[in-house]
Scaffold this motif. Structure first.
Motif, PDB file in Angstrom:
ATOM      1  N   ALA A  92       0.841  -1.276   0.160  1.00 35.89           N
ATOM      2  CA  ALA A  92      -0.008  -0.102  -0.210  1.00 35.89           C
ATOM      3  C   ALA A  92       0.720   1.298  -0.057  1.00 35.89           C
ATOM      4  CB  ALA A  92      -0.962  -0.175   1.306  1.00 35.89           C
ATOM      5  N   GLY A  93       1.899   1.360   0.575  1.00 38.25           N
ATOM      6  CA  GLY A  93       2.761   2.357   0.615  1.00 38.25           C
ATOM      7  C   GLY A  93       4.235   2.153   0.825  1.00 38.25           C
ATOM      8  N   VAL A  94       5.106   3.213   0.540  1.00 34.39           N
ATOM      9  CA  VAL A  94       6.400   3.100   1.078  1.00 34.39           C
ATOM     10  C   VAL A  94       6.730   4.185   1.703  1.00 34.39           C
ATOM     11  CG1 VAL A  94       8.809   3.220  -0.178  1.00 34.39           C
ATOM     12  CG2 VAL A  94       7.191   2.116  -1.409  1.00 34.39           C
ATOM     13  N   HIS A  95       7.449   3.907   2.880  1.00 33.23           N
ATOM     14  CA  HIS A  95       7.722   4.850   3.898  1.00 33.23           C
ATOM     15  C   HIS A  95       9.485   5.072   4.052  1.00 33.23           C
ATOM     16  CE1 HIS A  95       3.669   5.006   6.368  1.00 33.23           C
ATOM     17  NE2 HIS A  95       3.472   4.467   5.074  1.00 33.23           N
ATOM     18  N   ALA A  96       9.704   6.350   3.806  1.00 36.58           N
ATOM     19  CA  ALA A  96      11.248   6.524   3.831  1.00 36.58           C
ATOM     20  C   ALA A  96      11.577   7.891   4.666  1.00 36.58           C
ATOM     21  CB  ALA A  96      11.828   6.379   2.441  1.00 36.58           C
ATOM     22  N   HIS A  97      12.823   7.947   5.079  1.00 35.23           N
ATOM     23  CA  HIS A  97      13.295   9.207   5.443  1.00 35.23           C
ATOM     24  C   HIS A  97      13.886  10.214   4.255  1.00 35.23           C
ATOM     25  CE1 HIS A  97      14.044   8.058   9.589  1.00 35.23           C
ATOM     26  NE2 HIS A  97      13.296   9.340   9.836  1.00 35.23           N
ATOM     27  N   GLU A  98      13.483  11.334   4.359  1.00 35.80           N
ATOM     28  CA  GLU A  98      14.211  12.102   3.335  1.00 35.80           C
ATOM     29  C   GLU A  98      15.819  12.111   3.255  1.00 35.80           C
ATOM     30  OE1 GLU A  98      10.873  15.925   3.619  1.00 35.80           O
ATOM     31  OE2 GLU A  98      12.813  16.221   4.464  1.00 35.80           O
ATOM     32  N   GLU A  99      16.446  12.030   2.431  1.00 36.17           N
ATOM     33  CA  GLU A  99      17.988  11.887   2.181  1.00 36.17           C
ATOM     34  C   GLU A  99      18.436  13.109   1.237  1.00 36.17           C
ATOM     35  OE1 GLU A  99      21.255   8.712   0.701  1.00 36.17           O
ATOM     36  OE2 GLU A  99      19.072   8.223   0.338  1.00 36.17           O
ATOM     37  N   THR A 100      19.462  13.636   2.009  1.00 39.84           N
ATOM     38  CA  THR A 100      20.250  14.674   1.271  1.00 39.84           C
ATOM     39  C   THR A 100      21.749  14.139   0.742  1.00 39.84           C
ATOM     40  OG1 THR A 100      19.185  16.585   2.875  1.00 39.84           O
ATOM     41  CG2 THR A 100      21.338  17.175   1.502  1.00 39.84           C
ATOM     42  N   GLY A 101      21.649  13.629   0.006  1.00 40.70           N
ATOM     43  CA  GLY A 101      22.782  12.648  -0.584  1.00 40.70           C
ATOM     44  C   GLY A 101      23.496  13.451  -1.762  1.00 40.70           C
ATOM     45  N   ASN A 102      23.999  12.547  -2.575  1.00 41.50           N
ATOM     46  CA  ASN A 102      24.659  13.242  -3.863  1.00 41.50           C
ATOM     47  C   ASN A 102      23.720  13.178  -4.893  1.00 41.50           C
ATOM     48  OD1 ASN A 102      24.152  10.267  -4.559  1.00 41.50           O
ATOM     49  ND2 ASN A 102      26.423   9.958  -4.642  1.00 41.50           N
ATOM     50  N   ALA A 103      24.224  13.516  -6.146  1.00 39.33           N
ATOM     51  CA  ALA A 103      23.284  13.791  -7.241  1.00 39.33           C
ATOM     52  C   ALA A 103      22.521  12.543  -7.462  1.00 39.33           C
ATOM     53  CB  ALA A 103      23.717  14.327  -8.404  1.00 39.33           C
ATOM     54  N   TRP A 104      23.092  11.262  -7.531  1.00 40.68           N
ATOM     55  CA  TRP A 104      22.607   9.880  -8.016  1.00 40.68           C
ATOM     56  C   TRP A 104      21.368   9.615  -7.034  1.00 40.68           C
ATOM     57  CZ3 TRP A 104      21.361   5.315  -6.107  1.00 40.68           C
ATOM     58  CH2 TRP A 104      21.192   4.415  -7.173  1.00 40.68           C
ATOM     59  N   ARG A 122       1.099   4.766  -2.170  1.00 43.78           N
ATOM     60  CA  ARG A 122       1.407   6.123  -1.472  1.00 43.78           C
ATOM     61  C   ARG A 122       3.006   5.919  -1.106  1.00 43.78           C
ATOM     62  NH1 ARG A 122      -1.421   8.550   3.889  1.00 43.78           N
ATOM     63  NH2 ARG A 122      -0.614  10.732   3.602  1.00 43.78           N
ATOM     64  N   TYR A 123       3.530   7.343  -1.387  1.00 43.02           N
ATOM     65  CA  TYR A 123       5.090   7.305  -1.306  1.00 43.02           C
ATOM     66  C   TYR A 123       5.252   8.363   0.049  1.00 43.02           C
ATOM     67  CZ  TYR A 123      10.168   8.192  -1.932  1.00 43.02           C
ATOM     68  OH  TYR A 123      11.602   8.352  -1.546  1.00 43.02           O
ATOM     69  N   ARG A 124       5.575   8.194   1.108  1.00 44.50           N
ATOM     70  CA  ARG A 124       5.902   9.194   2.256  1.00 44.50           C
ATOM     71  C   ARG A 124       7.251   9.329   2.613  1.00 44.50           C
ATOM     72  NH1 ARG A 124       1.858   9.999   6.776  1.00 44.50           N
ATOM     73  NH2 ARG A 124       2.888  11.837   6.750  1.00 44.50           N
ATOM     74  N   GLU A 125       7.747  10.606   2.886  1.00 43.20           N
ATOM     75  CA  GLU A 125       9.217  10.740   3.310  1.00 43.20           C
ATOM     76  C   GLU A 125       9.046  11.779   4.716  1.00 43.20           C
ATOM     77  OE1 GLU A 125      12.396  10.715   0.064  1.00 43.20           O
ATOM     78  OE2 GLU A 125      11.001  12.437  -0.414  1.00 43.20           O
ATOM     79  N   TRP A 126       9.799  11.387   5.611  1.00 42.27           N
ATOM     80  CA  TRP A 126       9.898  12.438   6.722  1.00 42.27           C
ATOM     81  C   TRP A 126      11.065  12.878   6.849  1.00 42.27           C
ATOM     82  CZ3 TRP A 126       6.833   7.946   6.319  1.00 42.27           C
ATOM     83  CH2 TRP A 126       5.444   8.228   6.827  1.00 42.27           C
ATOM     84  N   PRO A 127      11.441  14.002   7.345  1.00 43.53           N
ATOM     85  CA  PRO A 127      12.842  14.561   7.773  1.00 43.53           C
ATOM     86  C   PRO A 127      13.450  13.865   8.964  1.00 43.53           C
ATOM     87  CG  PRO A 127      11.028  15.979   8.394  1.00 43.53           C
ATOM     88  CD  PRO A 127      10.205  15.022   7.781  1.00 43.53           C
ATOM     89  N   GLN A 128      14.600  13.670   8.902  1.00 45.84           N
ATOM     90  CA  GLN A 128      15.268  13.044  10.215  1.00 45.84           C
ATOM     91  C   GLN A 128      16.184  13.839  10.724  1.00 45.84           C
ATOM     92  OE1 GLN A 128      18.073   9.672   9.765  1.00 45.84           O
ATOM     93  NE2 GLN A 128      18.683  10.059   7.685  1.00 45.84           N
ATOM     94  N   ALA A 129      16.462  14.880  10.309  1.00 41.71           N
ATOM     95  CA  ALA A 129      17.224  16.027  10.979  1.00 41.71           C
ATOM     96  C   ALA A 129      16.520  17.488  10.737  1.00 41.71           C
ATOM     97  CB  ALA A 129      18.813  15.999  10.316  1.00 41.71           C
ATOM     98  N   GLY A 130      17.286  18.299  11.127  1.00 41.23           N
ATOM     99  CA  GLY A 130      16.830  19.703  10.956  1.00 41.23           C
ATOM    100  C   GLY A 130      16.831  20.533   9.560  1.00 41.23           C
ATOM    101  N   VAL A 131      16.954  19.594   8.480  1.00 43.23           N
ATOM    102  CA  VAL A 131      17.081  19.988   7.055  1.00 43.23           C
ATOM    103  C   VAL A 131      15.718  20.224   6.677  1.00 43.23           C
ATOM    104  CG1 VAL A 131      18.185  19.487   5.020  1.00 43.23           C
ATOM    105  CG2 VAL A 131      19.249  19.064   6.925  1.00 43.23           C
ATOM    106  N   VAL A 132      15.508  21.250   6.087  1.00 41.28           N
ATOM    107  CA  VAL A 132      13.994  21.621   5.444  1.00 41.28           C
ATOM    108  C   VAL A 132      14.008  21.506   3.875  1.00 41.28           C
ATOM    109  CG1 VAL A 132      12.057  23.292   5.255  1.00 41.28           C
ATOM    110  CG2 VAL A 132      13.654  23.232   7.133  1.00 41.28           C
ATOM    111  N   ARG A 133      13.147  20.603   3.278  1.00 46.23           N
ATOM    112  CA  ARG A 133      13.223  20.565   2.145  1.00 46.23           C
ATOM    113  C   ARG A 133      12.284  21.390   1.325  1.00 46.23           C
ATOM    114  NH1 ARG A 133      13.348  14.395  -0.385  1.00 46.23           N
ATOM    115  NH2 ARG A 133      15.519  15.152   0.295  1.00 46.23           N
ATOM    116  N   GLY A 134      12.517  22.197   0.185  1.00 45.08           N
ATOM    117  CA  GLY A 134      11.945  22.990  -0.490  1.00 45.08           C
ATOM    118  C   GLY A 134      12.227  24.740   0.061  1.00 45.08           C
ATOM    119  N   LEU A 135      13.272  24.760   0.845  1.00 42.83           N
ATOM    120  CA  LEU A 135      13.615  26.044   1.303  1.00 42.83           C
ATOM    121  C   LEU A 135      14.265  26.861   0.331  1.00 42.83           C
ATOM    122  CD1 LEU A 135      13.654  27.162   4.463  1.00 42.83           C
ATOM    123  CD2 LEU A 135      16.013  26.772   4.329  1.00 42.83           C
ATOM    124  N   THR A 136      13.738  28.349   0.370  1.00 41.02           N
ATOM    125  CA  THR A 136      14.342  29.162  -0.670  1.00 41.02           C
ATOM    126  C   THR A 136      15.360  30.093   0.004  1.00 41.02           C
ATOM    127  OG1 THR A 136      12.480  30.638  -0.341  1.00 41.02           O
ATOM    128  CG2 THR A 136      12.299  28.947  -2.010  1.00 41.02           C
TER     129      THR A 136
END
Length: 509
Positions: A92-104, A122-136
């Motif tokens: 029903a879904g894939v649960h994962a953490h957001e990852e700030t890795g290399n380009a690959w 359903r694909y859901r990601e959660w932050p695992q540190a104080g890194v904010v996705r989509g920050l401008t």
């Protein structure tokens, strides 16, 4: 009954793992790790990193078995593995953490998200540190980071319903089968959450009083530094867990534990800088391969020298502290921050090498390779961010400051053990009769410096400073400050003062 896949990546733990907790709350789970040949074929991957991950996976599997589940390891590219599992038994879904890795990994995560949408998964990601996705920009970032770290740690469920076979044995490929030809580091830290908890405990209980003042010299840093970086980089421990555990330990200290208090307060501040630097790569992935300030394009690229690069990689620059650091890094997979910064500075200034290839080589050496910190620091120490003070480390001065008696140099460079103190950090200046007495021939037993240090440093600084003085270069700095600069203290003005990040030694390592 439908189930959910919990996809482990750089989060090899059960504690403070939101994707696992959320998936388990909904029903059966399949705890999945994908050994991706494409990932391990990247030029920043190495056998020493895989060795650490392999040990961490075994530790994770043992922890899952205690809860009635197993870690299911599949070799292949992520989409292929997920498609195969879904064809066998839809999830029903894939649960994962957001990852700030290399380009690959950035591209892989986007591809997985597209595949899930196409399959109605359903694909859901959660932050695992104080890194904010989509920050401008960085306005308000510090408050958001601190709020995240202050949230309660997520407790792993006491029991799990495994959607796969709990009798399935854990089979992990070795480094050679993944095409990782470089040797593992013989004396690197061992992987796994239990190892990480032991390192954290020893730091809090017995080593943290040496943190303040002990983290710069390569002699004292091996025990004064927290040594938690590989466990954070591979997610055996979470930043939130380490920060809160340190906070609680601080609260329990007696009033007279002044030095330990200073050390732990400094360490917590560096945990915040950990997220600060990773946010840079999250917000601008291109800094992995191109200059943050584009006016620096062409500064070093056309002057690349295979000879100078090989001298660095082989630890034969002729500057003893540099070569000793390379020897230690090759053997242990770790260096303290000041010595890392010195290596990059030596590469960038007297050797005049572009940071990208140097960065790939260092990434492969570091067991604790964290892309966000690594590439941000490579550019900062190479002077291509446009907003940081030029930091040029003289390796002879650093040796005298950080290894006054030459213990570190002699430990890692046996050929120099009989060289008198007066010549140890500049052995190429030894008179011929001194060389004969100590049995060391410059140019035979030890290398002659690959370039004239003083002349190379003068020329490099002149070229960088001339570029920084150009009006068009200064005009581009304000936008970089808006996107990336720390808001700690008063607002930074480009090229007018050192940033808080520069003044703090980023000694998480």
């Amino acid at each position: 009954m439908s189930y959910r896949v919990v996809w482990f990546k750089r989060d090899l733990r059960l504690h403070d793992h939101t994707p696992l907790a959320e998936a388990a709350r909904a029903g059966p789970v399949l705890c999945l790790y994908v050994v991706e040949p494409g990932l391990w074929a990247q030029p920043d991957a190495s056998a020493r990193q895989w060795g650490f991950v392999r040990e961490s996976l075994r530790d994770l599997d043992r922890a899952l078995q205690a809860l009635g589940a197993r870690l299911h390891v599949h070799v292949g590219e992520a989409i292929d593995v997920l498609a195969r599992l879904h064809a066998q038994r839809p999830f029903a879904g894939v649960h994962a953490h957001e990852e700030t890795g290399n380009a690959w990994t950035f591209d892989r995560d986007r591809s997985v998200a597209r595949w899930c949408r196409a399959q109605g998964v359903r694909y859901r990601e959660w932050p695992q540190a104080g890194v904010v996705r989509g920050l401008t920009d960085r306005d308000g970032w510090q408050g958001r980071r601190d709020a995240f770290v202050a949230l309660p740690q997520v407790v792993c469920p006491s029991g799990l319903v495994d959607a796969g076979s709990v009798d399935q044995p854990l089979v992990l490929p070795d480094a050679s089968s993944l095409g990782l030809r470089e040797a593992d580091a013989a004396r690197r830290q061992r992987g796994g959450r239990q190892e990480g908890l032991a390192v954290l405990r020893s730091f809090l209980e017995s080593r943290s009083h040496r943190y303040r003042g002990g983290i710069s010299s390569p002699l004292s840093a091996t025990t004064a530094c927290s040594r938690l970086s590989p466990y954070l980089a591979h997610g055996c421990l979470s930043v939130r867990e380490v920060d809160q555990t340190t906070r609680d330990w601080l609260a329990s200290l007696p009033p007279d534990a002044h030095q330990q208090r200073l050390g732990l307060e400094g360490f917590r501040s560096r945990l915040a800088w950990h997220d600060h630097f990773i946010q840079k790569l999250e917000s601008e992935p291109e800094l992995e391969w191109r200059n943050l300030h584009r006016a620096y394009d062409g500064l070093r690229e056309e002057d690349w020298s295979d000879e100078r690069f090989e001298a660095l990689v082989q630890g034969r620059t002729g500057w003893p502290l540099v070569d000793a650091c390379v020897a230690m890094l090759r053997e242990t997979g770790w260096l303290n921050f000041r010595m890392r910064a010195m290596l990059v500075s030596v590469a960038a200034y007297p050797l005049w090498l572009h940071w990208r290839e140097v960065g790939l080589w260092l990434a492969r050496q570091f067991v604790d390779y964290e892309p966000g910190i690594h590439w941000s620091q490579l550019q900062m120490q190479s002077g291509t961010t446009g907003i940081n003070t030029t930091r040029v480390y003289n390796p002879v001065k650093q040796a005298r400051d950080q290894d006054l008696q030459g213990l570190f140099v002699r430990r890692w460079l046996p050929a120099l053990r009989k060289v008198p103190d007066a010549w140890l950090f500049e052995p190429w200046r030894m008179p011929a009769d001194t060389q004969a007495r100590c049995g060391v021939r410059v140019g035979v037993d030890i290398p002659v410096p690959v370039v004239d240090l003083d002349a190379a440093l003068r020329a490099a600084k002149a070229r960088v400073h001339a570029l920084r003085a150009r009006p068009d270069v200064q005009a581009g700095e304000a936008d970089i400050v808006r996107r990336h600069a720390s808001r700690a203290g008063r607002r930074e003005q480009p090229s007018r003062r050192r940033s808080a990040a520069e003044m703090a030694q980023q000694e998480l390592f």
